[in-house]
Motif scaffolding. Sequence first.
Motif, short mmCIF file in Angstrom:
data_model
loop_
_atom_site.label_atom_id
_atom_site.label_comp_id
_atom_site.label_asym_id
_atom_site.label_seq_id
_atom_site.Cartn_x
_atom_site.Cartn_y
_atom_site.Cartn_z
N THR A 43 0.86 -1.18 0.00
CA THR A 43 0.00 0.00 0.00
C THR A 43 0.90 1.23 0.00
OG1 THR A 43 -0.11 0.00 2.42
CG2 THR A 43 -1.85 -1.22 1.24
N ALA A 44 0.33 2.36 0.32
CA ALA A 44 1.07 3.63 0.30
C ALA A 44 1.77 3.89 1.64
CB ALA A 44 0.13 4.78 -0.04
N LEU A 45 2.28 2.83 2.27
CA LEU A 45 2.98 3.00 3.54
C LEU A 45 4.34 3.64 3.33
CD1 LEU A 45 2.33 -0.37 5.43
CD2 LEU A 45 1.38 1.88 5.96
N ASP A 46 4.68 4.58 4.24
CA ASP A 46 6.03 5.13 4.24
C ASP A 46 6.90 4.28 5.17
OD1 ASP A 46 5.45 5.95 6.87
OD2 ASP A 46 5.28 8.06 6.35
N THR A 47 8.15 4.67 5.37
CA THR A 47 9.06 3.88 6.20
C THR A 47 8.68 3.89 7.67
OG1 THR A 47 10.58 5.77 6.34
CG2 THR A 47 11.02 4.12 4.62
N ASP A 48 7.81 4.80 8.08
CA ASP A 48 7.32 4.83 9.47
C ASP A 48 6.03 4.02 9.63
OD1 ASP A 48 9.40 6.48 10.39
OD2 ASP A 48 8.33 8.28 9.72
N GLY A 49 5.58 3.38 8.56
CA GLY A 49 4.36 2.59 8.64
C GLY A 49 3.08 3.39 8.59
N LYS A 50 3.15 4.58 8.02
CA LYS A 50 1.98 5.45 7.90
C LYS A 50 1.57 5.55 6.43
CE LYS A 50 2.27 6.73 12.23
NZ LYS A 50 1.55 5.96 13.18
N ILE A 51 0.26 5.54 6.19
CA ILE A 51 -0.25 5.72 4.83
C ILE A 51 -0.01 7.16 4.40
CG2 ILE A 51 -2.35 5.79 3.40
CD1 ILE A 51 -1.49 2.96 3.98
N THR A 52 0.53 7.33 3.19
CA THR A 52 0.77 8.66 2.65
C THR A 52 -0.15 8.89 1.46
OG1 THR A 52 2.50 7.89 1.15
CG2 THR A 52 3.19 8.57 3.36
N GLY A 53 -0.44 10.14 1.19
CA GLY A 53 -1.27 10.50 0.05
C GLY A 53 -2.74 10.52 0.42
N SER A 54 -3.41 11.57 -0.02
CA SER A 54 -4.84 11.70 0.28
C SER A 54 -5.72 11.41 -0.93
CB SER A 54 -5.13 13.12 0.81
OG SER A 54 -4.75 14.08 -0.16
N THR A 55 -5.09 11.16 -2.09
CA THR A 55 -5.85 10.85 -3.30
C THR A 55 -5.46 9.47 -3.80
OG1 THR A 55 -4.24 11.74 -4.87
CG2 THR A 55 -5.87 13.30 -3.94
N LEU A 56 -6.32 8.88 -4.60
CA LEU A 56 -6.04 7.58 -5.18
C LEU A 56 -4.76 7.59 -6.02
CD1 LEU A 56 -6.83 4.62 -5.61
CD2 LEU A 56 -8.33 5.39 -7.44
N PRO A 57 -4.57 8.57 -6.92
CA PRO A 57 -3.32 8.58 -7.69
C PRO A 57 -2.07 8.69 -6.80
CG PRO A 57 -4.94 9.93 -8.80
CD PRO A 57 -5.52 9.56 -7.45
N GLU A 58 -2.12 9.50 -5.75
CA GLU A 58 -0.97 9.61 -4.85
C GLU A 58 -0.69 8.28 -4.17
OE1 GLU A 58 -1.37 14.30 -3.47
OE2 GLU A 58 -2.42 12.75 -2.33
N GLN A 59 -1.73 7.63 -3.70
CA GLN A 59 -1.54 6.35 -3.03
C GLN A 59 -1.10 5.26 -4.02
OE1 GLN A 59 -4.34 4.88 -0.21
NE2 GLN A 59 -4.48 6.81 0.90
N PHE A 60 -1.64 5.27 -5.23
CA PHE A 60 -1.23 4.30 -6.24
C PHE A 60 0.26 4.45 -6.55
CE2 PHE A 60 -0.49 2.96 -10.62
CZ PHE A 60 -1.06 1.71 -10.63
N GLU A 61 0.71 5.68 -6.70
CA GLU A 61 2.12 5.92 -7.01
C GLU A 61 3.03 5.39 -5.91
OE1 GLU A 61 5.07 9.49 -8.57
OE2 GLU A 61 3.04 9.99 -7.95
N LYS A 62 2.67 5.63 -4.66
CA LYS A 62 3.47 5.14 -3.54
C LYS A 62 3.42 3.62 -3.44
CE LYS A 62 5.93 5.44 0.25
NZ LYS A 62 7.39 5.56 0.12
#
Length: 140
Positions: A43-62
């Motif tokens: 998913t759009a998890l960062d290295t701290d285990g938090k979801i990043t991005g507030s839109t579907l395209p942002e989350q898809f990219e991550k």
Amino acid sequence: MTTERVNPPTTERVNPPELSPPTGFSHAVVATGSRVLFLAGQTALDTDGKITGSTLPEQFEKALGNLLTALRAAGGTPADLARVTVYATDVAAYRDHSRRLGGIWKELAGRDYPAMAVVEVVRLWDEEAMVELDGFAVLP
């Protein structure tokens, strides 16, 4: 001493003319190689285990970036992907953003599309996640 592979791995995309022309996926992928890599859902998890991005395209990219990071860490490239499944919490939104999502795919993974499916799910492990990608690759 060097060793030369007699039969190098190959990945062949098969898109029969009897089927609807594929857009952003291949109908079939024939893969031969010495190793199969199974990629966990990303998913759009960062290295701290938090979801990043507030839109579907942002989350898809991550999420795609995370999948490709795991692939590369195992010695693969995007061209080695044989199958990717996309789990989306809103397929209608996914379709609405399909042009942008396709652009993200091309930018990060190129034009060698694996066999793909998009599946709508009620929710993902992290409630904030809108999309998750998993798959497998055939590596040399």
